[in-house]
Design a protein around this motif. Structure first.
Motif, mmCIF file in Angstrom:
data_model
loop_
_atom_site.group_PDB
_atom_site.id
_atom_site.type_symbol
_atom_site.label_atom_id
_atom_site.label_comp_id
_atom_site.label_asym_id
_atom_site.label_seq_id
_atom_site.Cartn_x
_atom_site.Cartn_y
_atom_site.Cartn_z
ATOM 1 N N ALA A 162 0.826 -1.199 0.000
ATOM 2 C CA ALA A 162 0.000 0.000 0.000
ATOM 3 C C ALA A 162 0.863 1.252 0.000
ATOM 4 O O ALA A 162 0.521 2.256 -0.611
ATOM 5 N N ALA A 163 2.002 1.190 0.695
ATOM 6 C CA ALA A 163 2.850 2.368 0.812
ATOM 7 C C ALA A 163 3.863 2.466 -0.313
ATOM 8 O O ALA A 163 4.598 3.447 -0.408
ATOM 9 N N LEU A 164 3.914 1.446 -1.173
ATOM 10 C CA LEU A 164 4.989 1.362 -2.152
ATOM 11 C C LEU A 164 5.164 2.618 -3.015
ATOM 12 O O LEU A 164 6.278 3.126 -3.135
ATOM 13 N N PRO A 165 4.093 3.155 -3.596
ATOM 14 C CA PRO A 165 4.301 4.340 -4.422
ATOM 15 C C PRO A 165 4.959 5.482 -3.640
ATOM 16 O O PRO A 165 5.860 6.140 -4.150
ATOM 17 N N GLN A 178 -16.357 -1.860 11.364
ATOM 18 C CA GLN A 178 -17.412 -0.885 11.135
ATOM 19 C C GLN A 178 -17.313 -0.264 9.743
ATOM 20 O O GLN A 178 -18.281 -0.197 9.006
ATOM 21 N N LYS A 179 -16.098 0.188 9.417
ATOM 22 C CA LYS A 179 -15.903 0.785 8.093
ATOM 23 C C LYS A 179 -15.347 -0.288 7.179
ATOM 24 O O LYS A 179 -14.403 -0.976 7.561
ATOM 25 N N PRO A 180 -15.901 -0.464 5.996
ATOM 26 C CA PRO A 180 -15.324 -1.446 5.084
ATOM 27 C C PRO A 180 -13.847 -1.142 4.872
ATOM 28 O O PRO A 180 -13.486 0.013 4.621
ATOM 29 N N ASN A 181 -12.993 -2.129 5.008
ATOM 30 C CA ASN A 181 -11.558 -1.862 4.852
ATOM 31 C C ASN A 181 -10.882 -2.855 3.915
ATOM 32 O O ASN A 181 -9.970 -3.561 4.300
ATOM 33 N N PRO A 182 -11.327 -2.909 2.661
ATOM 34 C CA PRO A 182 -10.632 -3.791 1.718
ATOM 35 C C PRO A 182 -9.193 -3.334 1.550
ATOM 36 O O PRO A 182 -8.911 -2.145 1.656
ATOM 37 N N PHE A 183 -8.282 -4.279 1.339
ATOM 38 C CA PHE A 183 -6.891 -3.912 1.063
ATOM 39 C C PHE A 183 -6.812 -3.315 -0.333
ATOM 40 O O PHE A 183 -7.613 -3.657 -1.209
ATOM 41 N N ASN A 192 -7.902 -9.882 -2.242
ATOM 42 C CA ASN A 192 -8.478 -9.581 -0.940
ATOM 43 C C ASN A 192 -9.008 -10.843 -0.283
ATOM 44 O O ASN A 192 -8.747 -11.099 0.894
ATOM 45 N N VAL A 193 -9.750 -11.628 -1.056
ATOM 46 C CA VAL A 193 -10.360 -12.820 -0.487
ATOM 47 C C VAL A 193 -9.308 -13.910 -0.288
ATOM 48 O O VAL A 193 -9.338 -14.637 0.709
ATOM 49 N N ALA A 194 -8.343 -13.985 -1.212
ATOM 50 C CA ALA A 194 -7.344 -15.052 -1.129
ATOM 51 C C ALA A 194 -6.307 -14.788 -0.039
ATOM 52 O O ALA A 194 -5.534 -15.681 0.309
#
Ligand SMILES: Nc1ncnc2c1ncn2[C@@H]1O[C@H](COP(=O)(O)OP(=O)(O)OP(=O)(O)O)[C@@H](O)[C@H]1O
Ligand SMILES: [Mg+2]
Lengths: 515, 266
Positions: free
Chosen positions: A415-418, B106-111, B118-120
């Motif tokens: 996520a921080a890569l850029p 509470q808040k959706p937090n997808p990567f 995400n699921v894998a």
């Protein structure tokens, strides 16, 4: 009166007038509503400031610009007034016969310029020495000596024509130097009364003052940009001259660097080429090589430090180490350079032996120390981007049963890569522009040819060559080498500018993801 | 509606106790957020935690998968047993525990990864898939359970962050389900969703009950009444009342519960 109208006096007078204006203006604003302050649109202090601004700003601007303009005006009058028949300006007949028409024109122009410079120096010396010097003399040698005794610079032999012109110039300068202050004084007094007259319950002094304050703020914020533009302009002109003299491609793709001090326009080498070899490639190579080594040191260390600090360290450890790293970032680079020179270089040489590493200065010496210098830079920038990854990402990963290190490597770093790449590019741009460390630790060869591959060998870099040539390493200020230095600075400017823009774009793109 | 809740209740009374908490105290530094809570949560049941803001619902929920471990000032005392095993026992690895007790936030937090990744993520970490085809299978099953398969099956490799809020939350549920947990903790899973997405998630929760033990924190009385069989009412860190949802909403014993569900405190 004459002596009053000098720049420092008038400046002082304007300031005093402004202060008086502030006090009186404030008082008058109060008086205008008989102390019933809510009736005033603006507070008394705003009325006071309004008088200050009206008194001081135009006057000071005029003083400021006049001190530039004055020199230009007196120069052009001086040049226009030089009598071409003066003996100082003649080229001896004997020489004249040997020269071509064009050369004569060039020589005459040069002689005129030289004469004008001498007149200016002499006028400055006369002014500096004051009225005690006897100028009504025909013993010019004694005059020169008197001036020198008075601590003034006398550059050439004084001639009658030169002295006349200098005296004229001196008189002109005295007159000119009063015009600006006189205008300023008039503006200050005028502004004072004008602003004073406008004070009243209705007058919106606050709005005017606030607009002025905003103007000052805008000025301050654009100053840095204007300076950059000015620097670029100052570097661009000589660079373009150099490219047209030496050839842009010869410079860019040249593989040799050795300076011979040829004067611009007078190549001294064979076939009408310059004897100086001014190829960019070995310098670029040295610069990139060292920067590469520096990044190899700085990026892993800095990144790991950032990961440890932001993800694993206890609050107490962080409270100690973060400020320490930031102090490290504030160490002047010359100190790192010394460290490289006296400690790292000899140590490396002792380790690898003198056959591979004949000198203590080398790519590795400069690169590793520069890498150390960049560690806090990389770590603090990466720390920022890692911290800006939302806590929800960590919770999400940990909530799925991931360990902390899995979370770091699989979620946070991607996520921080850029942002991290942006930090690395910024570090690269600092490495490329870094000077003091390489001056001390990369080697000071004055001529190179080809690209040094041995990491324990010495190289030259763009910045070391700029320093060396400008310190007068066998070249004068009129030489092609000096012009080449501007071209180096010019190219360096664009390389680092490009890298910074790239970094900015990467980082900006990264920000969008979360905001 | 009435019929189903009655059969549910009949069913739930047969269920074994899955999570058992005794004398749980939670402190943030010196502030006590949970005071002496005893509760027995049944397996294959949806249990709702309700209560005014700040009463400690999230705190208690986070004790159940030791997410509070990540907050350095947080201290938990008392016993919490899952399947009879003390989860705060030093021999228990919180990482393994969390694989068994999943969580939806509470808040959706997808990567910031693709929907598929995400699921894998969980199955890969825990080595649940033997092959690529196996993993594909797990992902598809999880997305189906998350009731989002039809919407994303054509764009599995698009970023998960590009979905709508409701889709993201269902993706997060699918992500939690994919690691095959036994317990699913949900902290206000619908607070960021619109009524349609909320209805979808609620339906999903109801389906999940057949395989999982679900604990859900909610601020919506209606939601608690709709999806849960058991309800726990928290107030100022105390568990005031715990029992069958029907009973809590129709005939509460404690006056505080009464005034909260009728909207007088909170
Ligand atoms: N990370 C923390 N650090 C310190 N205190 C905390 C922290 N998290 C929660 N608290 C405190 O613990 C108490 C219970 O908080 P908690 O988040 O469990 O409430 P909640 O019932 O979930 O409220 P809400 O319905 O608003 O989410 C509150 O008083 C809160 O201030
Ligand atoms: Mg909460």
């Amino acid at each position: 009166m004459n002596t009053f109208l000098s720049l420092p006096n008038v400046l002082l007078a304007v300031i005093v007038l402004a202060i008086i204006g502030f006090v009186l203006g404030r008082g008058r604003a109060r008086a205008s509503v008989m102390g019933d302050l809510p009736k005033l649109h603006s507070r008394p202090i705003h009325h006071g400031w309004h008088v200050v601004l009206a008194t001081a700003v135009p006057a000071i601007l005029v003083l400021f610009f006049w001190s530039f303009l004055q020199g230009l005006v007196s120069n052009s009058i001086l040049n226009a007034n030089i009598d071409p028949s003066l003996p100082d300006l003649q080229i001896p007949e004997a020489q004249r016969a040997l020269l071509s028409e064009e050369t004569i024109v060039v020589r005459e122009a040069a002689q005129r310029g030289l004469f004008a410079e001498n007149v200016k120096t002499l006028a400055a010396a006369l002014t500096g020495a004051g009225p005690s010097i006897d100028i009504a003399t025909s013993d010019y040698e004694a005059l020169a000596n008197n001036l020198r005794d008075a601590g003034q610079v006398v550059s050439a032999d004084i001639t009658p024509g030169m002295l006349d012109a200098a005296l004229d110039l001196q008189a002109l300068q005295t007159r000119l130097s009063m015009i600006g202050p006189a205008i300023a004084m008039v503006l200050a007094v005028g502004g004072f009364f004008w602003a004073f007259g406008r004070i009243g319950a209705e007058f919106r002094a606050r709005n005017v003052v606030e607009r002025w304050i905003m103007g000052f703020l805008i000025f301050a914020s654009t100053m840095a940009i204007l300076t950059t533009v000015a620097i670029l302009a100052a570097v661009t002109v000589p660079s373009l001259t150099f490219f047209s003299e030496y050839g842009f491609l010869n410079f860019l793709f040249g593989f040799d660097w050795s300076i011979a001090g040829d004067v611009v326009g007078q190549p001294e080498g064979e076939n009408g080429e310059y004897a100086s070899q001014l190829g960019f490639m070995p310098l670029l190579w040295g610069t990139l090589y060292i920067s590469f080594v520096a990044l190899i040191v700085a990026v892993p260390l800095g990144l790991m430090a950032a990961i440890y600090l932001s993800e694993f360290a206890t609050a107490r450890f962080r409270a100690w180490v973060k400020p320490a790293l930031e102090i490290l970032a504030g160490v002047p680079t010359i100190v790192y350079g010394l460290f490289a020179l006296v400690t790292v270089g000899p140590f490396l040489q002792a380790v690898v032996g003198t056959t591979i590493m004949p000198n203590t200065v080398s790519v590795i010496t400069a690169g590793t120390v520069m890498g150390m210098m960049l560690v806090p830079f990389v770590s603090s920038l990466s720390d920022d981007v890692i911290n800006s990854v939302p806590q929800a990402m960590r919770d999400g990963s940990l909530g799925l049963g991931a360990t902390k290190s899995e979370t770091v490597t699989k979620v946070i770093l991607p996520a921080a890569l850029p942002g991290i790449v942006g930090a690395i590019v910024l570090a690269a741009s600092r490495a490329i522009g870094e000077t003091m460390i390489v001056v001390l630790a990369a080697g000071a060869l004055s001529s190179v040819s080809g690209l040094e591959a041995n990491p324990f060998g010495a190289v030259v870099t763009v910045t070391t060559r700029i320093v060396a040539v400008l310190q007068g390493e066998s070249s004068g200020f009129d030489s092609i080498d000096t012009l080449a230095v501007f071209a180096l600075a010019f190219t360096l400017f664009f390389i680092t500018l490009g890298l910074n823009l790239l970094a900015q774009r990467i980082v900006a793109k990264y920000r969008e993801q979360y905001d | 509606m009435k019929d189903t809740t009655e059969t549910d209740r009949a069913m739930s009374t047969q269920n074994d106790v899955k999570i058992s908490a005794k004398g749980v105290q939670v402190y943030y530094d010196k502030n006590q957020a949970i005071k002496d809570v005893d509760v027995e949560i049944e397996g294959r049941t949806v249990t709702a935690f309700i209560g005014p803001s700040g009463c400690g619902k999230s705190t208690f929920l986070r004790c159940l998968n030791r997410m509070n471990d990540t907050i350095s000032i947080c201290r938990v005392e008392g016993d919490i047993l899952i399947d009879g095993e003390d989860i705060y026992d030093p021999r228990v690895d919180p990482v393994q525990l969390r694989a068994k007790v999943g969580m939806v936030f509470q808040k959706p937090n997808p990567f910031p990864k693709s929907i598929y990744d995400n699921v894998a993520y969980g199955p890969k970490i825990h080595g649940l898939a033997k092959s690529k085809a196996d993993l594909d299978d797990i992902v598809e099953k999880a997305l189906r359970r998350g009731a989002i398969w039809d919407e994303v099956k054509d764009r599995l490799h698009a970023p998960g962050t590009g979905l709508s809020g409701g889709q993201q939350q269902r993706l997060c549920i699918a992500r939690a389900v994919a690691t095959e947990p036994e317990v699913l903790l949900m902290d206000e899973p619908c607070s960021a969703l619109d009524p349609i997405a909320t209805a979808q998630v609620e339906e999903l929760i109801d389906e999940l009950r057949s395989d999982y033990t679900v604990v859900i924190v909610t601020h919506s009385m209606q939601q608690a009444a709709r999806v849960s069989q058991k309800t726990a009412f928290f107030h100022l860190g105390n568990l005031v009342e715990y029992g069958d949802t029907d009973k809590i909403f129709t005939n509460p014993e404690d006056p505080r519960t009464e005034s909260y569900i009728s909207g007088r405190i909170g």
